[in-house]
Design a protein around this motif. Structure first.
Motif, PDB file in Angstrom:
ATOM      1  N   LYS A   6      16.735   6.984  24.539  1.00  0.00           N
ATOM      2  CA  LYS A   6      18.120   7.452  22.997  1.00  0.00           C
ATOM      3  C   LYS A   6      18.558   6.380  22.155  1.00  0.00           C
ATOM      4  CE  LYS A   6      20.152  10.334  26.822  1.00  0.00           C
ATOM      5  NZ  LYS A   6      20.793   9.926  28.013  1.00  0.00           N
ATOM      6  N   CYS A   9      16.210   6.920  19.000  1.00  0.00           N
ATOM      7  CA  CYS A   9      16.331   8.326  18.406  1.00  0.00           C
ATOM      8  C   CYS A   9      17.850   7.544  18.089  1.00  0.00           C
ATOM      9  CB  CYS A   9      16.883   8.808  19.446  1.00  0.00           C
ATOM     10  SG  CYS A   9      15.391   9.744  20.092  1.00  0.00           S
ATOM     11  N   TYR A  71      26.006  14.439  13.860  1.00  0.00           N
ATOM     12  CA  TYR A  71      26.088  13.861  14.754  1.00  0.00           C
ATOM     13  C   TYR A  71      27.030  15.631  15.362  1.00  0.00           C
ATOM     14  CZ  TYR A  71      28.444  13.597  19.513  1.00  0.00           C
ATOM     15  OH  TYR A  71      28.939  14.107  20.702  1.00  0.00           O
ATOM     16  N   PHE A  74      24.237  18.145  15.628  1.00  0.00           N
ATOM     17  CA  PHE A  74      23.503  18.060  16.195  1.00  0.00           C
ATOM     18  C   PHE A  74      24.256  18.470  17.685  1.00  0.00           C
ATOM     19  CE2 PHE A  74      22.461  15.478  20.477  1.00  0.00           C
ATOM     20  CZ  PHE A  74      21.320  15.719  20.527  1.00  0.00           C
ATOM     21  N   TYR A  75      25.273  17.917  17.822  1.00  0.00           N
ATOM     22  CA  TYR A  75      26.328  19.055  19.208  1.00  0.00           C
ATOM     23  C   TYR A  75      26.292  20.418  19.221  1.00  0.00           C
ATOM     24  CZ  TYR A  75      30.456  19.556  21.934  1.00  0.00           C
ATOM     25  OH  TYR A  75      31.314  19.942  23.038  1.00  0.00           O
ATOM     26  N   GLY A  77      24.299  22.448  17.514  1.00  0.00           N
ATOM     27  CA  GLY A  77      22.759  23.091  18.023  1.00  0.00           C
ATOM     28  C   GLY A  77      22.913  22.878  19.547  1.00  0.00           C
ATOM     29  N   GLN A  78      23.380  21.678  20.448  1.00  0.00           N
ATOM     30  CA  GLN A  78      22.761  21.992  21.569  1.00  0.00           C
ATOM     31  C   GLN A  78      23.822  22.392  22.293  1.00  0.00           C
ATOM     32  OE1 GLN A  78      21.179  20.171  23.830  1.00  0.00           O
ATOM     33  NE2 GLN A  78      20.079  19.083  21.579  1.00  0.00           N
ATOM     34  N   LEU A  79      25.147  22.332  22.011  1.00  0.00           N
ATOM     35  CA  LEU A  79      26.432  23.846  22.301  1.00  0.00           C
ATOM     36  C   LEU A  79      25.636  25.473  22.727  1.00  0.00           C
ATOM     37  CD1 LEU A  79      28.577  24.331  23.606  1.00  0.00           C
ATOM     38  CD2 LEU A  79      29.635  24.080  21.541  1.00  0.00           C
ATOM     39  N   ARG A  81      21.812  26.151  21.969  1.00  0.00           N
ATOM     40  CA  ARG A  81      21.321  26.420  22.891  1.00  0.00           C
ATOM     41  C   ARG A  81      21.518  26.376  24.786  1.00  0.00           C
ATOM     42  NH1 ARG A  81      17.517  21.249  21.628  1.00  0.00           N
ATOM     43  NH2 ARG A  81      17.914  21.214  20.202  1.00  0.00           N
ATOM     44  N   LYS A  82      23.075  26.134  24.880  1.00  0.00           N
ATOM     45  CA  LYS A  82      23.454  26.315  26.312  1.00  0.00           C
ATOM     46  C   LYS A  82      24.174  27.408  26.003  1.00  0.00           C
ATOM     47  CE  LYS A  82      26.855  23.663  29.394  1.00  0.00           C
ATOM     48  NZ  LYS A  82      27.435  22.739  29.931  1.00  0.00           N
ATOM     49  N   LYS A  85      20.916  29.703  26.753  1.00  0.00           N
ATOM     50  CA  LYS A  85      20.191  29.264  27.771  1.00  0.00           C
ATOM     51  C   LYS A  85      21.073  30.157  29.155  1.00  0.00           C
ATOM     52  CE  LYS A  85      18.891  25.940  32.239  1.00  0.00           C
ATOM     53  NZ  LYS A  85      18.413  25.119  31.523  1.00  0.00           N
TER      54      LYS A  85
END
Length: 106
Positions: A6, A9, A71, A74-75, A77-79, A81-82, A85
């Protein structure tokens, strides 16, 4: 190990945005004179000191803006993906639930 990854990154993220902010600052001041900005902002004092403050302020503004936009990308994009899923897991549960309650006649 994960903390080291981390940190690497984060360092890479901050370093690349600093390079981009430096390039944007260079391009910006190719067209705009920092003395003109100092005159607009009524910065009193030595010309050299006010120029450095203007250069630094614009660089920090660009760096902060690039960090924030990266940021947020990225945030979200993660949201996304979640959410995908969770939707896939819900579809899988619904399909297995439909299979369990089906009526079987022989």
């Amino acid at each position: 190990m994960l903390n080291l990854l981390k940190c690497k990154c984060l360092f890479g993220f901050l370093w690349t945005s600093a390079i981009a902010a430096g390039l944007l600052t260079f391009i910006f001041f190719s067209f705009i004179d920092p003395a003109a900005i100092a005159a607009v902002l009524n910065l009193a004092g030595e010309v050299q000191t006010s120029n450095i403050k203007i250069y630094l302020g614009v660089f920090v503004f660009f760096w902060f803006t690039l960090n924030t936009s990266t940021y947020l990308a990225f945030y979200f994009g993660q949201l996304l993906r979640k959410m995908e899923k969770e939707a896939a897991e819900m579809d899988q549960r619904n399909q297995s639930h439909d299979g369990e309650t089906g009526i079987h006649t022989s």
